[in-house]
Design an enzyme around this catalytic site. Structure first.
Site, PDB file in Angstrom:
ATOM      1  N   ARG A 105      54.634  35.548  69.725  1.00 58.42           N
ATOM      2  CA  ARG A 105      55.209  36.137  70.929  1.00 58.42           C
ATOM      3  C   ARG A 105      55.048  37.660  70.901  1.00 58.42           C
ATOM      4  O   ARG A 105      55.512  38.302  69.962  1.00 58.42           O
ATOM      5  CB  ARG A 105      56.688  35.768  71.016  1.00 58.42           C
ATOM      6  CG  ARG A 105      57.264  36.064  72.375  1.00 58.42           C
ATOM      7  CD  ARG A 105      58.579  35.379  72.548  1.00 58.42           C
ATOM      8  NE  ARG A 105      59.594  36.029  71.734  1.00 58.42           N
ATOM      9  CZ  ARG A 105      60.863  36.126  72.084  1.00 58.42           C
ATOM     10  NH1 ARG A 105      61.276  35.599  73.218  1.00 58.42           N
ATOM     11  NH2 ARG A 105      61.722  36.725  71.315  1.00 58.42           N
ATOM     12  N   THR A 109      55.748  42.124  75.919  1.00 57.49           N
ATOM     13  CA  THR A 109      55.645  41.309  77.137  1.00 57.49           C
ATOM     14  C   THR A 109      56.423  40.000  77.009  1.00 57.49           C
ATOM     15  O   THR A 109      56.684  39.340  78.015  1.00 57.49           O
ATOM     16  CB  THR A 109      54.180  40.948  77.429  1.00 57.49           C
ATOM     17  OG1 THR A 109      53.713  40.095  76.370  1.00 57.49           O
ATOM     18  CG2 THR A 109      53.294  42.172  77.499  1.00 57.49           C
ATOM     19  N   ASP A 201      66.236  27.218  63.041  1.00 55.63           N
ATOM     20  CA  ASP A 201      64.796  27.463  63.118  1.00 55.63           C
ATOM     21  C   ASP A 201      64.082  26.351  62.349  1.00 55.63           C
ATOM     22  O   ASP A 201      64.213  26.247  61.126  1.00 55.63           O
ATOM     23  CB  ASP A 201      64.472  28.838  62.517  1.00 55.63           C
ATOM     24  CG  ASP A 201      63.014  29.199  62.722  1.00 55.63           C
ATOM     25  OD1 ASP A 201      62.731  30.180  63.415  1.00 55.63           O
ATOM     26  OD2 ASP A 201      62.132  28.469  62.179  1.00 55.63           O
ATOM     27  N   ASP A 204      61.726  27.534  59.499  1.00 58.64           N
ATOM     28  CA  ASP A 204      62.465  28.015  58.333  1.00 58.64           C
ATOM     29  C   ASP A 204      63.091  26.858  57.571  1.00 58.64           C
ATOM     30  O   ASP A 204      63.093  26.838  56.344  1.00 58.64           O
ATOM     31  CB  ASP A 204      63.570  28.983  58.766  1.00 58.64           C
ATOM     32  CG  ASP A 204      63.016  30.368  59.078  1.00 58.64           C
ATOM     33  OD1 ASP A 204      61.851  30.643  58.698  1.00 58.64           O
ATOM     34  OD2 ASP A 204      63.742  31.169  59.705  1.00 58.64           O
TER      35      ASP A 204
HETATM   36  N1  URA Z   1      62.409  27.229  67.677  1.00 60.23           N
HETATM   37  C1  URA Z   1      63.199  26.770  66.671  1.00 60.23           C
HETATM   38  O1  URA Z   1      62.731  26.589  65.556  1.00 60.23           O
HETATM   39  N2  URA Z   1      64.502  26.550  66.934  1.00 60.23           N
HETATM   40  C2  URA Z   1      65.044  26.704  68.149  1.00 60.23           C
HETATM   41  O2  URA Z   1      66.235  26.444  68.311  1.00 60.23           O
HETATM   42  C3  URA Z   1      64.210  27.176  69.186  1.00 60.23           C
HETATM   43  C4  URA Z   1      62.893  27.427  68.933  1.00 60.23           C
END
Ligand code: URA
Length: 210
Positions: A105, A109, A201, A204
């Site tokens: 990302r 922008t 995430d 992660d």
């Molecule tokens: N990506 C993720 O890993 N977790 C989220 O909650 C949103 C996007």
């Protein structure tokens, strides 16, 4: 597959997903559960693959037996979290071809920018299943599907674990022809773009990078 959205409510899927959501679940546990759940979801997303028959002989007699028809399907992992879904599905469909889409990302922008794109040839003749555990804003999923269509794909499905209503709406608007299969539809996105209640995430949690 005619439905735009399929919510897989099977008890095994829902139970495993709850274990994955728990914050105390270890990296190893999360990864194993994701592998298991990916195979259950693969069952759903491939439910109506085209079939044909092949003449075979059982020990007792010949028969026309059902086999998958058409060119090998393509699994496309949207990096990096998509890889967590990919491994389990490949165990189930070992002959599938595999592609990768990498997007990051742009902080100014906020738009997805492509950094990697490698897909098998003859996409136009194959079913393509794009995988990413989290359908959050939908920005990267929409961009990934844009790229796949530009590369020739016409028959695409999107497989995820969790979907936010915002991401589902965005995908439906941009790619109404791409059915979505998900294990859960959560409440909403928070200010940081995380799905809530969610599971954090996904990258992660599966790779232990936090
Ligand atoms: N990506 C993720 O890993 N977790 C989220 O909650 C949103 C996007």
């Amino acid at each position: 597959m005619t439905e735009h959205l399929t919510h897989v409510t099977h008890p095994l899927v829902q139970h495993k997903l709850t274990l994955m959501r728990r914050k105390e679940t270890s990296t190893a546990g999360f990864r194993q559960l994701l592998r298991e759940i990916s195979q259950l979801l693969a069952y759903e997303v491939t439910r109506n693959l085209p079939m044909t028959t092949e003449r075979i002989e059982t020990p007792l007699q010949p028969m026309d037996a059902p086999v998958l028809d058409g060119k090998k399907l393509v699994l496309v992992s949207i990096l990096r979290a998509g890889n967590g879904l990919l491994d389990g599905i490949l165990e189930l469909i070992p002959s599938a071809r595999v592609g990768f889409v990498g997007l990051y990302r742009d902080e100014e922008t906020l738009q997805p920018v492509q950094y990697y794109f490698k897909v098998p040839q003859a996409l136009e003749d194959r079913m393509v299943i794009a995988v990413d555990p989290m359908l959050a804003t939908g920005n990267s999923s929409v961009a990934a599907i844009d790229l796949l269509k530009k590369a020739g794909a016409t028959n695409i499905r999107f497989l995820c674990l969790l979907a936010a209503p915002e991401g589902i709406a965005r995908m439906k608007e941009a790619h109404p022809d791409v059915p979505i299969v998900t294990a859960a539809i959560d409440e909403r996105l928070n200010e940081q773009g995380y799905i809530v209640p969610g599971l954090g995430d996904a990258g992660d949690r599966m790779f232990g990078t936090k």
